[in-house]
Design an enzyme around this catalytic site. Structure first.
Site, PDB file in Angstrom:
ATOM      1  N   ASP A 226       0.834  -1.213   0.000  1.00  0.00           N
ATOM      2  CA  ASP A 226       0.000   0.000   0.000  1.00  0.00           C
ATOM      3  C   ASP A 226       0.865   1.258   0.000  1.00  0.00           C
ATOM      4  O   ASP A 226       1.828   1.359   0.761  1.00  0.00           O
ATOM      5  CB  ASP A 226      -0.884   0.054   1.257  1.00  0.00           C
ATOM      6  N   HIS A 228      -1.106   4.435  -0.458  1.00  0.00           N
ATOM      7  CA  HIS A 228      -2.130   5.293   0.157  1.00  0.00           C
ATOM      8  C   HIS A 228      -1.862   6.792   0.012  1.00  0.00           C
ATOM      9  O   HIS A 228      -1.869   7.539   1.003  1.00  0.00           O
ATOM     10  CB  HIS A 228      -2.301   4.943   1.636  1.00  0.00           C
ATOM     11  N   ASP A 255      -4.235  -0.416  -3.191  1.00  0.00           N
ATOM     12  CA  ASP A 255      -4.347   0.725  -2.263  1.00  0.00           C
ATOM     13  C   ASP A 255      -3.320   1.809  -2.589  1.00  0.00           C
ATOM     14  O   ASP A 255      -2.516   2.219  -1.753  1.00  0.00           O
ATOM     15  CB  ASP A 255      -4.229   0.267  -0.800  1.00  0.00           C
ATOM     16  N   ASP A 258      -6.390   7.128  -1.449  1.00  0.00           N
ATOM     17  CA  ASP A 258      -7.151   7.308  -0.192  1.00  0.00           C
ATOM     18  C   ASP A 258      -6.213   7.537   0.997  1.00  0.00           C
ATOM     19  O   ASP A 258      -5.066   7.107   1.011  1.00  0.00           O
ATOM     20  CB  ASP A 258      -8.051   6.106   0.123  1.00  0.00           C
ATOM     21  N   ARG A 259      -6.774   8.229   1.992  1.00  0.00           N
ATOM     22  CA  ARG A 259      -6.087   8.575   3.243  1.00  0.00           C
ATOM     23  C   ARG A 259      -4.995   9.618   3.044  1.00  0.00           C
ATOM     24  O   ARG A 259      -5.116  10.728   3.496  1.00  0.00           O
ATOM     25  CB  ARG A 259      -5.565   7.336   3.967  1.00  0.00           C
ATOM     26  N   ASN A 287      -8.562  -3.024  -1.945  1.00  0.00           N
ATOM     27  CA  ASN A 287      -9.936  -2.734  -1.516  1.00  0.00           C
ATOM     28  C   ASN A 287     -10.262  -1.242  -1.596  1.00  0.00           C
ATOM     29  O   ASN A 287     -11.424  -0.853  -1.643  1.00  0.00           O
ATOM     30  CB  ASN A 287     -10.180  -3.255  -0.099  1.00  0.00           C
ATOM     31  N   HIS A 288      -9.224  -0.380  -1.650  1.00  0.00           N
ATOM     32  CA  HIS A 288      -9.476   1.057  -1.760  1.00  0.00           C
ATOM     33  C   HIS A 288      -9.612   1.527  -3.201  1.00  0.00           C
ATOM     34  O   HIS A 288      -9.872   2.709  -3.435  1.00  0.00           O
ATOM     35  CB  HIS A 288      -8.399   1.866  -1.032  1.00  0.00           C
ATOM     36  N   HIS A 336      -3.728  -8.473  -2.985  1.00  0.00           N
ATOM     37  CA  HIS A 336      -3.785  -7.375  -2.014  1.00  0.00           C
ATOM     38  C   HIS A 336      -4.186  -7.861  -0.624  1.00  0.00           C
ATOM     39  O   HIS A 336      -3.538  -7.549   0.369  1.00  0.00           O
ATOM     40  CB  HIS A 336      -4.758  -6.283  -2.469  1.00  0.00           C
ATOM     41  N   ARG A 384     -12.172  -6.721  10.081  1.00  0.00           N
ATOM     42  CA  ARG A 384     -12.605  -5.536   9.328  1.00  0.00           C
ATOM     43  C   ARG A 384     -14.108  -5.516   9.088  1.00  0.00           C
ATOM     44  O   ARG A 384     -14.646  -4.522   8.619  1.00  0.00           O
ATOM     45  CB  ARG A 384     -11.917  -5.509   7.965  1.00  0.00           C
ATOM     46  N   HIS A 411      -2.183  -4.707   2.479  1.00  0.00           N
ATOM     47  CA  HIS A 411      -3.482  -4.513   3.153  1.00  0.00           C
ATOM     48  C   HIS A 411      -3.423  -4.179   4.640  1.00  0.00           C
ATOM     49  O   HIS A 411      -4.392  -3.710   5.201  1.00  0.00           O
ATOM     50  CB  HIS A 411      -4.305  -5.790   2.929  1.00  0.00           C
TER      51      HIS A 411
END
Length: 482
Positions: A226, A228, A255, A258-259, A287-288, A336, A384, A411
């Site tokens: 990730d 991110h 990923d 995001d964030r 997943n993002h 992922h 999660r 992840h």
């Protein structure tokens, strides 16, 4: 009675230590200490609510909901139980469930201005959701927005001084200039951004759901986890390990966005390298890379701010084209999230997944993107709230069934940037150091050299970035919880 009192006072000591660990951002340790407090006194709702808060910080929203629900069961008048559960529901995009919890908090604490503010944001989110559902065009009637974009017809103003693509070919000179512009917080012209994203879409569409990668003897291959939206840390990876090329190929394992608040810069850089050198840059879906996550965690807001509304829809379409898994030399399986809720899944089953959609909430595609390993054998519920947890026996059987040696996944944030589990048969790699500017973790990437393909793990620390906070573009209600 004395034994009871002794347990209660020991439990309080564990809680105090847990609070200290939490305040020092050592959330995993805090969870362990709250658990010890609960084992001594399971009738204290505060312990469950505090542990739920630590789970929230680790993005373990399923576990947070469980703990918050337990706090409510222990003490139905404890408003923080509803508050924590509402926060976890929000983080999962379950706005209607969150709304019920915040309505309950408001009922219990009518003068709490903070609870009122969150309830108002939640109501807005639910109203927006209802409106979007009402005006949504059915899937089968939708025409891809990519088909309506002609980037050639977009004029580039004479005063534009940024990176330019001459004709249809993305060159290394262009990518270097673009990366440098991004480093100095300059924007790429929309014409070239459209060109990169549309060209990447065509390439990704042509790939299978499980991509085979061949690394010849004597050659190497790098796997990153990730990122991110941490653009300056991405530049640092390239500084440490060289730019992507045919001789120096990379896989970024989901990923990307995001964030972190430089997600547009990250995705355009990765896509530009894909255009420039398809065999030097492999990209997997995380997943993002989904509409639901991008709405909540900042990418959608960032795209609107730095590009425009058309790009929001376009990125959603391109994310649906990303492959779900990769296979190096028929021996190393890279995904992922993780493995499956059933045994006997073959590589052919993964190849057969129709991935051109938003991720479903169950089934193979969902599990590839969301699952996590667990230390215990067998399978368990996901911390999660989506996917599942799987043990070493599950990993071992999957590898045996498919004649593989190793699973590499991402992840999850790890203190050292990586973690080796399941008797050395599973490695987690995470490439966003000091995640969200607060976790203090290292980042890592893995280099494999053929033919041995032994994992050589390189760790690195975070580098400075401009003063734009993580989640700067996230949904307003989520920022209220950050």
């Amino acid at each position: 009675m004395e034994a009871d009192n002794s347990n209660i006072s020991k439990a309080e000591e564990f809680k105090r230590s847990a609070n200290e660990a939490f305040n020092a951002h050592r959330f995993t340790q805090a969870i362990e200490l709250y658990t010890q407090a609960i084992e001594l006194n399971d009738k204290n709702a505060v312990y469950y609510a505090n542990r739920a808060f630590a789970h929230l910080r680790l993005e373990e929203y399923g576990s947070a909901i469980q703990d918050a629900t337990r706090a409510i069961e222990v003490d139905p008048k404890y408003s923080k139980g509803y508050y924590r559960r509402g926060a976890a529901h929000l983080a999962m995009g379950k706005f209607k469930e969150a709304l019920k919890d915040f309505q309950q908090v408001k009922k219990m604490c009518p003068n709490d201005t903070d609870a009122s503010k969150k309830l108002k944001e939640c109501e807005k989110a639910v109203m927006k959701l209802k409106f979007e559902e009402a005006i949504a065009v059915p899937e089968h009637q939708r025409r891809p927005i990519a088909d309506s974009i002609d980037f050639h017809s977009i004029d580039v103003e004479p005063q534009y001084s940024g990176a330019r693509i001459d004709g249809d070919v993305v060159t290394l000179d262009f990518v270097k200039k673009m990366m440098d512009d991004f480093k100095n917080q300059k924007c790429l012209h929309k014409r070239y951004a459209f060109q990169i994203v549309l060209q990447t879409r065509e390439m990704l569409k042509a790939l299978p759901s499980l991509v085979d990668i061949n690394v010849p003897d004597g050659k190497h291959f790098t796997v990153c986890g990730d990122v991110h939206g941490q653009y300056y840390d991405l530049l640092n990876i390239f500084e440490l390990n060289g730019l992507p090329s045919e001789e120096n190929p990379y896989l970024f394992n989901g990923d990307f966005v995001d964030r972190g608040s430089f997600s547009v810069e990250v995705i355009l850089t990765l896509f530009a390298f894909k255009c420039m050198c398809p065999s030097g840059m492999y990209l997997a879906r995380g997943n993002h890379e989904s509409k639901n996550m991008n709405k909540i965690y900042g990418f959608e807001g960032e795209v609107r701010s730095k590009l425009n509304e058309t790009f929001v829809e376009l990125f959603s379409e391109v994310f649906c084209c990303l492959p779900l898994a990769h296979l190096i030399n028929e021996k190393i399986f890279i995904v992922h999230g993780g493995l499956f809720s059933v045994d006997g899944v073959k590589l052919s089953d993964i190849r057969a997944i129709d991935r051109f959609c938003e991720p479903p909430e169950e089934g193979l595609m969902c599990e590839l993107l969301w699952s996590d390993p667990q230390p215990l054998p067998g399978r368990g519920p996901s911390k999660r709230g989506v996917g599942l947890s799987f043990g070493a026996d599950v990993t071992k059987r999957f590898l045996q069934d498919n004649n593989l040696d190793l699973v590499v996944r991402s992840h999850e944030v790890k203190d050292e940037g990586y973690e080796i589990d399941h008797d050395g048969k599973l490695i987690t790699v995470f490439s966003a150091p000091n995640y969200c500017d607060q976790m203090g973790n290292k980042g890592a990437f893995i280099k494999f050299e053929a033919p041995a393909l032994k994992p050589n793990i390189v760790t690195f620390s975070a580098v400075p970035h401009p003063d734009v906070k993580p989640m700067a573009y996230a949904n307003n209600f989520l920022r209220l919880f950050s």
